[in-house]
Design a protein around this motif. Structure first.
Motif, PDB file in Angstrom:
ATOM      1  N   LEU A 137      34.893  92.310  43.958  1.00  0.00           N
ATOM      2  CA  LEU A 137      36.188  91.750  44.357  1.00  0.00           C
ATOM      3  C   LEU A 137      36.867  92.566  45.449  1.00  0.00           C
ATOM      4  O   LEU A 137      37.570  92.016  46.298  1.00  0.00           O
ATOM      5  CB  LEU A 137      37.107  91.625  43.140  1.00  0.00           C
ATOM      6  CG  LEU A 137      36.630  90.661  42.040  1.00  0.00           C
ATOM      7  CD1 LEU A 137      37.649  90.615  40.908  1.00  0.00           C
ATOM      8  CD2 LEU A 137      36.385  89.269  42.604  1.00  0.00           C
ATOM      9  N   THR A 138      36.673  93.889  45.443  1.00  0.00           N
ATOM     10  CA  THR A 138      37.309  94.697  46.485  1.00  0.00           C
ATOM     11  C   THR A 138      36.759  94.330  47.865  1.00  0.00           C
ATOM     12  O   THR A 138      37.504  94.359  48.859  1.00  0.00           O
ATOM     13  CB  THR A 138      37.105  96.202  46.220  1.00  0.00           C
ATOM     14  OG1 THR A 138      35.705  96.466  46.073  1.00  0.00           O
ATOM     15  CG2 THR A 138      37.835  96.637  44.957  1.00  0.00           C
ATOM     16  N   SER A 139      35.471  93.977  47.940  1.00  0.00           N
ATOM     17  CA  SER A 139      34.883  93.549  49.217  1.00  0.00           C
ATOM     18  C   SER A 139      35.501  92.239  49.681  1.00  0.00           C
ATOM     19  O   SER A 139      35.838  92.075  50.868  1.00  0.00           O
ATOM     20  CB  SER A 139      33.368  93.373  49.079  1.00  0.00           C
ATOM     21  OG  SER A 139      32.732  94.591  48.793  1.00  0.00           O
ATOM     22  N   TYR A 140      35.663  91.294  48.764  1.00  0.00           N
ATOM     23  CA  TYR A 140      36.272  90.011  49.129  1.00  0.00           C
ATOM     24  C   TYR A 140      37.739  90.206  49.519  1.00  0.00           C
ATOM     25  O   TYR A 140      38.215  89.592  50.479  1.00  0.00           O
ATOM     26  CB  TYR A 140      36.175  89.015  47.974  1.00  0.00           C
ATOM     27  CG  TYR A 140      34.802  88.835  47.395  1.00  0.00           C
ATOM     28  CD1 TYR A 140      33.664  88.816  48.207  1.00  0.00           C
ATOM     29  CD2 TYR A 140      34.612  88.679  46.022  1.00  0.00           C
ATOM     30  CE1 TYR A 140      32.402  88.653  47.674  1.00  0.00           C
ATOM     31  CE2 TYR A 140      33.355  88.512  45.478  1.00  0.00           C
ATOM     32  CZ  TYR A 140      32.248  88.504  46.301  1.00  0.00           C
ATOM     33  OH  TYR A 140      30.999  88.351  45.756  1.00  0.00           O
ATOM     34  N   ASP A 141      38.448  91.046  48.766  1.00  0.00           N
ATOM     35  CA  ASP A 141      39.859  91.304  49.072  1.00  0.00           C
ATOM     36  C   ASP A 141      40.016  91.869  50.483  1.00  0.00           C
ATOM     37  O   ASP A 141      40.896  91.440  51.241  1.00  0.00           O
ATOM     38  CB  ASP A 141      40.463  92.282  48.063  1.00  0.00           C
ATOM     39  CG  ASP A 141      40.681  91.677  46.688  1.00  0.00           C
ATOM     40  OD1 ASP A 141      40.718  90.437  46.584  1.00  0.00           O
ATOM     41  OD2 ASP A 141      40.821  92.448  45.722  1.00  0.00           O
ATOM     42  N   ALA A 142      39.168  92.840  50.820  1.00  0.00           N
ATOM     43  CA  ALA A 142      39.269  93.476  52.133  1.00  0.00           C
ATOM     44  C   ALA A 142      38.998  92.471  53.245  1.00  0.00           C
ATOM     45  O   ALA A 142      39.719  92.438  54.258  1.00  0.00           O
ATOM     46  CB  ALA A 142      38.297  94.650  52.224  1.00  0.00           C
ATOM     47  N   MET A 143      37.978  91.636  53.067  1.00  0.00           N
ATOM     48  CA  MET A 143      37.666  90.659  54.103  1.00  0.00           C
ATOM     49  C   MET A 143      38.747  89.583  54.181  1.00  0.00           C
ATOM     50  O   MET A 143      39.117  89.131  55.276  1.00  0.00           O
ATOM     51  CB  MET A 143      36.295  90.029  53.838  1.00  0.00           C
ATOM     52  CG  MET A 143      35.724  89.275  55.032  1.00  0.00           C
ATOM     53  SD  MET A 143      35.461  90.327  56.484  1.00  0.00           S
ATOM     54  CE  MET A 143      34.043  91.294  55.933  1.00  0.00           C
ATOM     55  N   PHE A 144      39.275  89.186  53.034  1.00  0.00           N
ATOM     56  CA  PHE A 144      40.354  88.189  53.022  1.00  0.00           C
ATOM     57  C   PHE A 144      41.571  88.713  53.779  1.00  0.00           C
ATOM     58  O   PHE A 144      42.179  87.989  54.573  1.00  0.00           O
ATOM     59  CB  PHE A 144      40.724  87.843  51.577  1.00  0.00           C
ATOM     60  CG  PHE A 144      41.854  86.856  51.446  1.00  0.00           C
ATOM     61  CD1 PHE A 144      41.631  85.503  51.638  1.00  0.00           C
ATOM     62  CD2 PHE A 144      43.140  87.285  51.138  1.00  0.00           C
ATOM     63  CE1 PHE A 144      42.668  84.582  51.524  1.00  0.00           C
ATOM     64  CE2 PHE A 144      44.175  86.378  51.019  1.00  0.00           C
ATOM     65  CZ  PHE A 144      43.940  85.020  51.214  1.00  0.00           C
ATOM     66  N   ARG A 145      41.924  89.974  53.550  1.00  0.00           N
ATOM     67  CA  ARG A 145      43.085  90.547  54.254  1.00  0.00           C
ATOM     68  C   ARG A 145      42.850  90.555  55.757  1.00  0.00           C
ATOM     69  O   ARG A 145      43.768  90.287  56.536  1.00  0.00           O
ATOM     70  CB  ARG A 145      43.360  91.966  53.744  1.00  0.00           C
ATOM     71  CG  ARG A 145      43.957  92.021  52.350  1.00  0.00           C
ATOM     72  CD  ARG A 145      44.509  93.410  52.046  1.00  0.00           C
ATOM     73  NE  ARG A 145      43.454  94.424  52.049  1.00  0.00           N
ATOM     74  CZ  ARG A 145      42.764  94.781  50.969  1.00  0.00           C
ATOM     75  NH1 ARG A 145      43.021  94.194  49.802  1.00  0.00           N
ATOM     76  NH2 ARG A 145      41.841  95.724  51.038  1.00  0.00           N
ATOM     77  N   CYS A 183      33.134  87.674  59.812  1.00  0.00           N
ATOM     78  CA  CYS A 183      32.864  88.914  59.074  1.00  0.00           C
ATOM     79  C   CYS A 183      32.324  89.975  60.027  1.00  0.00           C
ATOM     80  O   CYS A 183      32.733  91.141  59.983  1.00  0.00           O
ATOM     81  CB  CYS A 183      31.840  88.671  57.963  1.00  0.00           C
ATOM     82  SG  CYS A 183      32.418  87.673  56.576  1.00  0.00           S
ATOM     83  N   GLN A 184      31.421  89.573  60.899  1.00  0.00           N
ATOM     84  CA  GLN A 184      30.820  90.517  61.834  1.00  0.00           C
ATOM     85  C   GLN A 184      31.862  91.052  62.802  1.00  0.00           C
ATOM     86  O   GLN A 184      31.848  92.233  63.165  1.00  0.00           O
ATOM     87  CB  GLN A 184      29.683  89.834  62.586  1.00  0.00           C
ATOM     88  CG  GLN A 184      28.831  90.778  63.418  1.00  0.00           C
ATOM     89  CD  GLN A 184      27.476  90.186  63.725  1.00  0.00           C
ATOM     90  OE1 GLN A 184      26.801  89.680  62.850  1.00  0.00           O
ATOM     91  NE2 GLN A 184      27.079  90.250  64.984  1.00  0.00           N
ATOM     92  N   GLU A 185      32.795  90.192  63.220  1.00  0.00           N
ATOM     93  CA  GLU A 185      33.848  90.617  64.141  1.00  0.00           C
ATOM     94  C   GLU A 185      34.829  91.588  63.488  1.00  0.00           C
ATOM     95  O   GLU A 185      35.540  92.311  64.182  1.00  0.00           O
ATOM     96  CB  GLU A 185      34.603  89.399  64.656  1.00  0.00           C
ATOM     97  CG  GLU A 185      33.788  88.501  65.579  1.00  0.00           C
ATOM     98  CD  GLU A 185      34.459  87.165  65.832  1.00  0.00           C
ATOM     99  OE1 GLU A 185      35.591  86.967  65.336  1.00  0.00           O
ATOM    100  OE2 GLU A 185      33.851  86.316  66.518  1.00  0.00           O
TER     101      GLU A 185
END
Length: 345
Positions: A86-94, A240-242
């Motif tokens: 979830l921390t990975s998804y949270d970081a990308m969502f932010r 995501c890559q950007e």
């Protein structure tokens, strides 16, 4: 003479949802992914897609791993659980929340529509379960949007795709090993998909795209019903890559440049019953628990699935490892029709 750069390590994945026992349709897809990864000398990651806790069946992850082991299909490294990422998804969502389209529109916007609203407004799906949202809440003005957010109105978050075919970013192209060249218009064929639901759960399209990108997955083998989903997942992965965020460190160095290129895709014909219904909807007698209890041998299951994949001319018992050398997607490319299977082994 300069030494050639080493070839990037290929990484495939098995990504089951722990919603019950594996059935023959699951094994058919898993065997294809396993054989593909082993044929190219790559790694195979196991990812348990348990982020939707409402659908998770207790102990189903253990059943899946036990069935894979019984069938002779291994994987590399520890199993990854979406519920632990979830921390990975949270970081990308932010990060997505800070981004804008070239038009200046925010990349994400809140959607206040109820399920009934969405059903009434969405374009009909084309047989793969995908309904296109028409962008109702994308039209809401900034002031009204802020008022509703401040009022605490229940909402999901959607990703705003390019609006028209005139935008080169609207068209996503990729090659599929079985179904050939593919091209999907994000605006006309997919629409603004949800990436986080109103209950806070990250949606399949977002979690899967982030996972495949961050885990360095370079080979994706799954059912043809996800062909259209591939387009939006690739588009999400571009962003995501950007982001410049790091990949999973343990796998990043091993994959080298592979994660920078479009993955290899093979979308399999589906397995249907003689009545036309999907394997996933029926045939409880063909789940691995029932088959194992009846005395069915793993070689029989593998042989039946290898026959469905066109690797064997008949459904004769065989070990999974003995199929690696002969495996290819050629037979499925020649015959892309869904497979029909009676409810008997």
């Amino acid at each position: 003479m300069t030494a050639e750069s080493p070839r990037p390590l290929q990484i495939g994945r098995l990504a089951p949802s722990p919603t019950g026992r594996m059935h023959l349709g699951n094994v058919y897809a898993a065997l294809a992914a396993w054989l593909d990864a082993r044929k190219v000398g790559g790694m195979l990651r196991l990812r348990i897609e348990d982020i939707d806790t409402y659908r998770v069946v207790s102990d189903a992850d253990s059943w899946i791993m036990d069935d894979l082991d019984w069938l002779g299909m291994d994987w590399d490294g520890p199993a990854a659980y979406q519920s632990r990422r979830l921390t990975s998804y949270d970081a990308m969502f932010r990060w997505f929340m800070t981004q804008h389209l070239p038009s200046g529109e925010p990349l994400l916007y809140p959607c206040f529509c109820s399920r009934a609203d969405i059903r009434a407004a969405s374009a009909p799906n084309e047989g793969d379960g995908f309904s296109r949202y028409p962008g109702t809440c994308r039209q809401i003005g900034d002031a009204e949007r802020r008022r509703r957010l401040d009022a605490g109105d229940r909402h999901s978050w959607r990703i705003a795709v390019p609006r028209s075919d005139d935008d080169s970013d609207d068209l996503v192209r990729f090659h599929d090993e079985i179904f050939g060249p593919q091209a999907f218009s994000l605006s006309r064929q997919l629409g603004d998909v949800i990436i986080r639901r109103s209950d806070g759960v990250y949606a399949y399209q977002f979690a899967t795209a982030v996972d495949d990108w961050s885990m360095g997955v370079s080979r994706i083998v799954r059912g043809r019903d996800l062909l259209r989903s591939t387009a939006i997942q690739l588009w999400i992965q571009r962003h995501c890559q950007e982001s410049g965020q790091s990949h999973d460190v343990a796998w990043r160095n091993k994959t080298m440049g592979a994660i920078r290129r479009q993955p290899f895709f093979a979308h399999l014909p589906l397995i249907d019953g003689s009545d036309g219904r999907r394997m996933a909807k029926r045939f409880n007698s063909l789940d691995m628990g029932a088959l194992r209890a009846s005395g069915t041998r793993p070689q029989e299951v593998i042989g039946r699935c290898a026959w469905l994949l066109g690797v064997l001319p008949e459904a004769t018992p065989v070990e999974a490892k003995d199929l690696i050398g002969a495996f290819s997607f050629a037979a499925l490319h020649e015959d892309r029709e869904d497979r029909i299977l009676d409810a008997e082994m």
